[in-house]
Design a protein around this motif. Structure first.
Motif, PDB file in Angstrom:
ATOM      1  N   VAL A  49      -3.142  -5.025   2.904  1.00 15.60           N
ATOM      2  CA  VAL A  49      -2.739  -3.707   3.457  1.00 15.60           C
ATOM      3  C   VAL A  49      -3.418  -2.741   2.914  1.00 15.60           C
ATOM      4  CG1 VAL A  49      -0.467  -3.940   2.313  1.00 15.60           C
ATOM      5  CG2 VAL A  49      -0.936  -2.503   4.352  1.00 15.60           C
TER       6      VAL A  49
ATOM      7  N   ARG B  85      -5.947  -1.970  12.787  1.00 13.24           N
ATOM      8  CA  ARG B  85      -5.531  -0.644  12.402  1.00 13.24           C
ATOM      9  C   ARG B  85      -4.124  -0.275  13.046  1.00 13.24           C
ATOM     10  NH1 ARG B  85      -9.971   2.298  13.657  1.00 13.24           N
ATOM     11  NH2 ARG B  85      -9.232   2.631  15.984  1.00 13.24           N
TER      12      ARG B  85
ATOM     13  N   TYR C  22       4.375   0.493   2.158  1.00 12.27           N
ATOM     14  CA  TYR C  22       4.041  -0.107   3.108  1.00 12.27           C
ATOM     15  C   TYR C  22       4.062  -1.678   2.573  1.00 12.27           C
ATOM     16  CZ  TYR C  22       3.352   3.686   6.212  1.00 12.27           C
ATOM     17  OH  TYR C  22       3.332   5.010   6.952  1.00 12.27           O
TER      18      TYR C  22
ATOM     19  N   ARG D 144       8.650  -0.698   5.743  1.00 11.17           N
ATOM     20  CA  ARG D 144       8.294   0.854   5.146  1.00 11.17           C
ATOM     21  C   ARG D 144       9.544   1.109   4.337  1.00 11.17           C
ATOM     22  NH1 ARG D 144       8.586   5.463   9.291  1.00 11.17           N
ATOM     23  NH2 ARG D 144      10.635   4.582   9.815  1.00 11.17           N
TER      24      ARG D 144
ATOM     25  N   VAL E  73      -2.649   2.557   8.867  1.00  3.46           N
ATOM     26  CA  VAL E  73      -2.526   1.544   7.843  1.00  3.46           C
ATOM     27  C   VAL E  73      -3.537   0.378   8.624  1.00  3.46           C
ATOM     28  CG1 VAL E  73      -0.904  -0.107   7.367  1.00  3.46           C
ATOM     29  CG2 VAL E  73      -0.102   2.272   7.331  1.00  3.46           C
ATOM     30  N   TYR E  74      -4.188  -0.307   7.675  1.00  6.01           N
ATOM     31  CA  TYR E  74      -5.135  -1.215   7.954  1.00  6.01           C
ATOM     32  C   TYR E  74      -4.784  -2.606   7.304  1.00  6.01           C
ATOM     33  CZ  TYR E  74      -8.266   2.143   9.743  1.00  6.01           C
ATOM     34  OH  TYR E  74      -8.820   3.168  10.457  1.00  6.01           O
TER      35      TYR E  74
ATOM     36  N   ALA F   2       0.793   5.419   1.087  1.00 11.22           N
ATOM     37  CA  ALA F   2       0.428   6.683   1.522  1.00 11.22           C
ATOM     38  C   ALA F   2       0.544   7.833   0.427  1.00 11.22           C
ATOM     39  CB  ALA F   2       1.119   6.794   2.895  1.00 11.22           C
TER      40      ALA F   2
ATOM     41  N   ALA G 100       0.870  -0.943  -0.186  1.00  6.75           N
ATOM     42  CA  ALA G 100      -0.091  -0.129   0.035  1.00  6.75           C
ATOM     43  C   ALA G 100       0.963   1.325   0.010  1.00  6.75           C
ATOM     44  CB  ALA G 100      -0.865   0.110   1.207  1.00  6.75           C
TER      45      ALA G 100
ATOM     46  N   THR H  95       3.646  -5.934   3.369  1.00  7.21           N
ATOM     47  CA  THR H  95       3.625  -6.949   4.461  1.00  7.21           C
ATOM     48  C   THR H  95       4.329  -7.980   4.188  1.00  7.21           C
ATOM     49  OG1 THR H  95       1.850  -7.979   3.325  1.00  7.21           O
ATOM     50  CG2 THR H  95       1.240  -6.357   5.065  1.00  7.21           C
TER      51      THR H  95
ATOM     52  N   LEU I  43      -4.762   2.112   3.206  1.00  7.68           N
ATOM     53  CA  LEU I  43      -4.753   3.203   3.985  1.00  7.68           C
ATOM     54  C   LEU I  43      -6.081   3.699   3.640  1.00  7.68           C
ATOM     55  CD1 LEU I  43      -1.382   2.753   3.288  1.00  7.68           C
ATOM     56  CD2 LEU I  43      -1.273   5.021   4.668  1.00  7.68           C
TER      57      LEU I  43
END
Length: 305
Positions: free
Chosen positions: A189, A209, A155, A166, A197-198, A149, A147, A157, A191
């Motif tokens: 993942v 979260r 980000y 990150r 971040v979810y 931002a 994901a 996983t 946002l």
């Protein structure tokens, strides 16, 4: 401006508008997108603003692309030329003209040699040319999903290592953003508008979260109570300020609307064999099924209903 110039501009504008409309209508006419290859074992998919759909391949490492409106995805970035061996997550980042890719190694079991390097890869979204490779600290876990931002922070996983990596804007290497035992088998993942971040976890079926602190560090991991339980939650995409779409391995596409520490879950479609990823093109959700194709599910975003 001379009147003839105005006329020409209006004609050109009309041509462009007509082309965009035709492309949009063609995209909406698709009922599925198949991959023109065998033994692909796709694990995720993504889409660009223009409706192009991209697939990765865990078995071959090749990345496939379906042009806007096309019902078939063709080989685009060949594994042999790009140094890809096992592709899981893919994410089209139009703002940075980048296709982010989760590249993973293969082998390592039963004494077999390890082939390739687990890394976050950046490729040019238009040409496929390499833009950057960011190795995971250990060549062990699985880079699963990605994901980005609004500030460009990426980000990624890492399943089976309980952590999220990150990549800060301008950085040349990843750093471990958070590591927590609750993130076992962390998978999708995304946002939301709150900047947090979810993530979901594949085996335990949980949603978390993680706020982003002012200095960019990870805040406290917070479980989200959901109105329905999840079974093998996988691909996760933000589609609104508080809304996520999620593909579940049990064969379900769900809409998740988060308010505080609770989420209302709405089932959009069931019976999707081995659903593993989802991406939104206009008012159509493309869901990866059977590791081989995407089926189209009509979907009106919450802010458009």
């Amino acid at each position: 401006m001379h009147m003839s110039h105005v006329f020409i501009l209006r004609v050109l504008t009309g041509v462009v508008s007509t082309a965009l409309l035709a492309s949009s209508l063609a995209a909406q006419e698709r009922v599925e997108v198949t991959i023109n290859d065998t033994g692909v074992q796709a694990e995720n998919l993504t889409s660009g603003r223009d409706g192009t759909v991209y697939f990765g391949s865990t078995a071959k490492g090749t990345i496939y692309r379906a042009a806007p409106g096309a019902a078939q995805a063709e080989p685009w970035i060949q594994a042999s030329t790009a140094g890809l061996t096992n592709v899981l997550g893919v994410l089209a980042d139009d703002a940075r003209n980048t296709l982010w890719v989760c590249q993973n190694n293969t082998g390592g079991r039963g004494g077999a040699p390890v082939v390739g390097q687990t890394a976050l890869r950046a490729l040019d979204l238009q040409s496929g040319a390499p833009k950057g490779t960011y190795n995971f600290p250990s060549n062990g876990g699985v880079c699963n999903d990605i994901a980005v931002a609004t500030d460009g922070t990426v980000y990624a996983t890492e399943s089976f290592a309980n952590r999220i990596h990150r990549l800060r804007p301008g950085a040349t290497a990843l750093d471990v953003w958070i590591e927590d035992a609750q993130l076992a088998a962390v998978d999708g993942v995304a946002l939301l508008a709150d900047g947090a971040v979810y993530v979901n976890t594949f085996f335990s079926g949980r949603l978390f979260r993680i706020p982003v602190n002012g200095d960019g560090s990870a805040g406290a991991l917070t479980p989200i109570e959901t109105s329905l339980t999840f079974t093998r939650p996988d691909g996760l995409r933000a589609v609104g300020a508080q809304t996520l779409l999620q593909a579940e391995g049990q064969g379900r596409l769900t809409e998740i609307t988060v308010t505080g520490s609770r989420a209302e879950v709405r089932v959009l479609r069931e019976g999707l064999t081995a659903a593993a990823g989802v991406t939104l093109v206009g008012d159509r959700a493309f869901v990866l099924v059977e590791r081989a194709k995407a089926v189209v599910v009509p979907y009106a975003r919450a802010d458009r209903r």
